[in-house]
Design a protein around this motif. Structure first.
Motif: not given
Length: 187
Positions: A37-41, A47-49
């Motif tokens: 979950l942390v890796n996905t987040a 990607d956003e950055a």
């Protein structure tokens, strides 16, 4: 005598535990599930950055990278299928070419003409390549300084340029460029 009213009676007891304010707790996640979950987040945030960075820096002009500063290839002899470069024809170009070859094989040093292992700085390489001819040495150093200044702007001296680097790649490249320049100018 004034009449007082009795306090109203409490007909229900006060709760002893607070009422739940959110959804019931989820089942405990394993370490692997939490890491996933942390890796996905984090991937989503990176990607956003990256997109935000591209948008925010799209207006900034950049200079192309000189691959000679980045790409390092092993020092291997030229294969026989490739033609050998023609040696320089002028005295100063010959000295600068010899200095380039010397630094390329003996190694680069800073702060001294030569070090204990035989590595040379720019002036040490030129001095050895000039073989005692101080006039030729001075002329070669002047052509080298001119080449350095054309490439890097206002540089105080050849030793200052040599000692400003953490390795000899720029110095070796400048000797090669100065030899080519001297040969092209016929000096």
């Amino acid at each position: 005598m004034p009449q007082t009213h009795p306090a109203p009676a409490i007909d229900h007891p006060a709760p002893t535990t607070p009422a739940p304010t959110g959804p019931p707790p989820a089942a405990e996640l394993s370490l692997e599930e939490r890491l996933t979950l942390v890796n996905t987040a984090m991937t989503a945030r990176l990607d956003e950055a990256a997109v935000a960075y591209e948008v925010n820096t799209a207006h900034i002009e950049t200079e192309p990278v000189d691959l000679a500063d980045v790409v390092i290839v092993p020092l291997t002899p030229t294969s026989p299928t490739h033609p050998q470069p023609t040696p320089p024809a002028t005295r100063i170009a010959i000295v600068l070419d010899r200095a380039h070859q010397l630094m390329d094989t003996a190694g680069w040093c800073a702060g001294a003409l030569t070090d204990e292992q035989g590595a040379v700085c720019l002036l040490g390489a030129i001095r050895q390549a000039a073989r005692g001819d101080r006039g030729l040495e001075a002329d070669a150093a002047a052509v080298l300084l001119d080449t350095i200044r054309r490439r890097f702007g206002d540089v105080e001296s050849v030793p200052a340029f040599n000692d400003a680097w953490a390795n000899g790649r720029a110095s070796v490249r400048m000797l090669h460029e100065a030899a080519s320049s001297a040969d092209a100018r016929g000096i």
